[in-house]
Design a protein around this motif. Structure first.
Motif, PDB file in Angstrom:
ATOM      1  N   ALA A 114       0.868  -1.183   0.000  1.00  0.00           N
ATOM      2  CA  ALA A 114       0.000   0.000   0.000  1.00  0.00           C
ATOM      3  C   ALA A 114       0.900   1.226   0.000  1.00  0.00           C
ATOM      4  CB  ALA A 114      -0.933   0.003   1.208  1.00  0.00           C
ATOM      5  N   ASP A 150      -0.557   0.187  -5.271  1.00  0.00           N
ATOM      6  CA  ASP A 150      -1.592   0.984  -4.626  1.00  0.00           C
ATOM      7  C   ASP A 150      -2.830   0.954  -5.505  1.00  0.00           C
ATOM      8  OD1 ASP A 150      -1.634   3.081  -2.160  1.00  0.00           O
ATOM      9  OD2 ASP A 150      -3.012   3.738  -3.731  1.00  0.00           O
ATOM     10  N   VAL A 191      -3.098  -0.398   6.324  1.00  0.00           N
ATOM     11  CA  VAL A 191      -4.144  -0.455   5.300  1.00  0.00           C
ATOM     12  C   VAL A 191      -5.239  -1.436   5.689  1.00  0.00           C
ATOM     13  CG1 VAL A 191      -2.856  -2.143   3.907  1.00  0.00           C
ATOM     14  CG2 VAL A 191      -4.643  -0.781   2.844  1.00  0.00           C
TER      15      VAL A 191
END
Length: 290
Positions: free
Chosen positions: A108, A140, A214
């Motif tokens: 992420a 991402d 995340v």
């Protein structure tokens, strides 16, 4: 925004990104999506919802990106990068001596500070990794932030957050009021758009996976699914690093915590059936610039 609009957006965001919003987060949605609605020339969020329902794909993507772009900074929390430098990579240097290659995944990457922090860590190890093939894959959901990642350009405010001054002077070049990361460090990282809800087996296997800050936005079932997939993509003696507020405990038995190293997890040999080799080998003594 009506309760019905919020309910629709909650379901839409969970399906598209895994983001699991509680009923009391309407204020967050309004703060992030109202500017987006106005930028699109709409009166407010209800009109935005109508356009998404009618199949406006570009606006739907913008909504997901607006809601999933999270704050980050260089060497965030510091401890994971200390572990990477002092124990994880030295152990892998011993274990991978024959093939001399390392693969690390930043799952992420947001605006790039995490993968570039990893790259600078490895650069600082100098001769210990001379001749090694290093591959850092940064993914991402947001294409917009990935474009910023590739440029490697950061404001004065961004480089002041977590980045030691000696690394700023060593690896960045100032241009007016911004700083650009040097090309040799940028070249160490490959950026790819990826939704963690989808299959990511095509990325291959990794020695180290950073998946920090995340999964806290996902529900338990989604976390369990992602952990299971990551277990398949991690080398038998590899390491998973999670954020300070995250854990696998009570979610999956595919991983087990590494004792005395907060936030570090390795495959559970009882579950994986794969030989682990030397679990967390003793660190090498490496003379590196700090």
């Amino acid at each position: 925004m009506t309760p019905a609009d919020y309910d629709y957006l909650r379901k839409f965001l969970k399906e598209r990104s895994g983001l699991d919003l509680s009923p009391d987060k309407q204020y967050l949605v309004e703060s992030r999506l109202l500017p987006l609605a106005r930028k699109a020339g709409l009166a407010g969020i209800p009109d935005l919802v109508v356009k998404i329902r009618n199949g406006d794909g570009r606006l739907a993507t913008d909504v997901v990106e607006a809601m999933t772009t999270n704050e980050t900074f260089f060497f965030r929390d510091k401890i994971p990068f200390d572990h990477l430098r002092d124990s994880i990579v030295p152990g892998l240097i011993q274990a991978r001596a024959a093939r001399k290659s390392l693969r690390i995944w930043s799952a992420a990457s947001s605006t790039g500070q995490e993968p570039y922090s990893i790259a600078m860590c490895l650069k600082e190890m100098g001769a210990a990794l001379a001749g090694w093939r290093i591959e850092i894959v940064a993914t991402d959901l947001s294409q917009e932030v990935l474009e910023k990642c590739k440029a490697g350009v950061y404001s004065q405010f961004e480089v002041q957050r977590g980045l030691p001054i000696q690394l700023l002077m060593k690896y960045f070049t100032q241009a007016s009021d911004v700083w650009q990361l040097n090309a040799d460090v940028r070249a160490m990282v490959q950026f790819r758009q990826l939704n963690l809800l989808q299959d990511f087996s095509h990325l291959g296997t990794f020695d180290v996976i950073f998946c920090r800050n995340v999964l806290i936005y996902f529900d338990q079932d989604t976390k369990a699914m992602i952990f299971e997939r990551m277990a398949k993509g991690l080398e038998a003696d590899g390491t998973l690093l999670l954020g300070a507020a995250e854990s696998v405990v009570g979610i999956t038995d595919a991983f087990r915590p590494v004792s005395d190293r907060r936030g570090l997890y390795q495959l559970n040999p009882a579950r994986s059936g794969r030989p682990m080799g030397g679990l967390m080998p003793q660190p090498l003594k490496i003379a590196a610039a700090r």
